[in-house]
Design an enzyme around this catalytic site. Structure first.
Site, PDB file in Angstrom:
ATOM      1  N   HIS A 185       0.857  -1.192   0.000  1.00  0.00           N
ATOM      2  CA  HIS A 185       0.000   0.000   0.000  1.00  0.00           C
ATOM      3  C   HIS A 185       0.893   1.242   0.000  1.00  0.00           C
ATOM      4  CE1 HIS A 185      -3.253   2.632   0.401  1.00  0.00           C
ATOM      5  NE2 HIS A 185      -3.951   2.052   1.364  1.00  0.00           N
ATOM      6  N   HIS A 188      -2.690   6.913  -0.872  1.00  0.00           N
ATOM      7  CA  HIS A 188      -3.676   7.522   0.027  1.00  0.00           C
ATOM      8  C   HIS A 188      -3.103   8.166   1.290  1.00  0.00           C
ATOM      9  CE1 HIS A 188      -6.672   4.462  -1.917  1.00  0.00           C
ATOM     10  NE2 HIS A 188      -6.175   5.342  -2.776  1.00  0.00           N
ATOM     11  N   TYR A 190      -0.626   7.239   3.265  1.00  0.00           N
ATOM     12  CA  TYR A 190      -0.092   6.388   4.314  1.00  0.00           C
ATOM     13  C   TYR A 190       1.440   6.333   4.211  1.00  0.00           C
ATOM     14  CZ  TYR A 190      -5.011   5.537   4.954  1.00  0.00           C
ATOM     15  OH  TYR A 190      -6.350   5.734   5.167  1.00  0.00           O
TER      16      TYR A 190
END
Length: 391
Positions: A185, A188, A190
């Protein structure tokens, strides 16, 4: 339009070969935080939820899954860093594989998008910076209340390298748990994205400043995970034009192309391709820069040498159009898959869709709003007026 049990032939439902994996269609379950993992452990509800959405030759991507005890920033999110968590995930992967589907685990560290309430010993969250997320955004505490984000601790070089090893180990854990691969990931706002975006990363060392430096941590993680589990079991999600969690960049296209250029070079050097690159359409949270951001995603699609997934508000028709026009190989669906566990069947039949209930997206109830959305009771043809509703 087909009738009876026949299926309309559309690009979205055509087979696709993703490396060594043969997919029977292009409809992917997007990674979705659902907050149902009490004590950080997948449970029987997860087994049912993922198996409900599994189809022969279909690709599922799990919710963001914590890579360490410092990775959390939402209540009731599962991890993959303890043996107990690995064993709990095995029940999920076994159920999904029993239905002939493929499942990747999304490896997640939220970085500064956390709070001391989630950190060991009440410590500050970690990030590329010591700047907090602005008061425009709120963190949800374990008790469900919301509050402002607090300043994080900027990681030292040695701590960054320790995190690279943590990503590597949790990728190995995921494979032991039966996953077919992992999705890093990097989107977004993070942790990985906190190094990529120049509105966040204010470092003056080798991890800050130029795109080369801001990509360094990401590429170290990619390299480490590929060395551990193989390129065909490693995927990446990015969102260059998404401003969620204050993750803005002054030149999102150059950043996105810079990431793609490094991925292509890395793939060429090892003689193998990653499983896929997953790029979020800017309309999910909002775009920065000119236009609606769709052209930026097309630019990345044209540049990337490998399987390309996109997500963010697609319908049956818009997803089919994206595949048919070559804008993506696969389309990941989120909210429509929440409320329609048999989404692939409904797309095949062009059937009406259940409406989703936002109020139950992040509640801990193991049934309501999670596994209780109805399946189609029978198969028959539907009129064009019953086309998929937008998300």
């Amino acid at each position: 339009m087909a009738s009876g049990d026949s299926v309309e032939e559309i690009a979205l439902l055509a087979p696709y070969k993703m490396g060594k994996l043969q997919l029977s269609h292009r409809v992917v379950l997007a990674p979705l935080t659902r907050c149902r993992a009490l004590n950080g452990l997948p449970n029987h509800a997860h087994v049912e939820y993922y198996s409900q959405r599994a189809t022969p030759g279909g690709l599922l991507i799990t919710e963001g899954t914590h890579i360490s005890s410092t990775a959390g920033g939402f209540p009731n999110v599962p991890g993959i860093y303890t043996e107990e968590q690995v064993q709990a995930w095995k029940k999920v992967t076994e159920a999904v594989h029993a239905k002939g589907a493929i499942i990747f685990c999304q490896l997640w560290h939220v970085g500064r998008a956390s709070h001391p309430a989630y950190q060991p010993g009440g410590a500050a969250p970690i990030s590329s910076t010591n700047k907090p997320i602005s008061s425009k955004w709120k963190v949800i505490l374990p008790d469900g209340t919301e509050t402002d984000y607090l300043p994080p601790k900027s990681l030292s070089t040695s701590e960054i390298l320790e995190l690279v090893e943590i990503y590597k180990q949790t990728a190995l854990n995921a494979i032991r748990a039966g996953f077919d691969g992992v999705e890093l990931h990097g989107a977004h706002g993070y942790l990985l994205d906190q190094f990529l975006k120049d509105s966040i990363n204010d470092r003056t060392d080798e991890y800050g400043g130029s795109i080369e430096n801001r990509c360094r941590f990401l590429m170290q993680v990619v390299n480490a995970v590929v060395s551990a589990v193989g390129a065909e079991k490693t995927a990446l999600r990015i969102s260059p034009a998404i401003d969620f969690n204050d993750a803005m960049d002054s030149d999102p296209l150059s950043l996105g192309l810079g990431i793609v250029e490094r991925l292509n070079k890395f793939q060429g050097a090892i003689g193998a391709k990653l499983a896929y690159l997953h790029v979020t359409q800017p309309r999910l949270h909002g775009a920065v820069g000119k236009g609606d951001g769709s052209e930026l995603v097309r630019e990345l699609r044209r540049a990337y040498q490998g399987t390309f997934i996109t997500s963010g508000g697609f319908t049956r028709d818009s997803g089919n159009e994206a595949v048919a026009q070559g804008d993506a190989d696969l389309i990941a669906y989120g909210r429509l898959f929440i409320s329609n566990p048999d989404l692939v069947k409904r797309f095949k039949l062009n059937a009406p869709l259940n409406e989703y209930n936002r109020d139950t997206f992040y509640t801990p109830d193991p049934v309501v709003g999670y596994t209780d959305y109805p399946f189609l009771s029978h198969e028959h043809s539907y009129s064009a007026a019953a086309a998929a509703v937008p998300t």
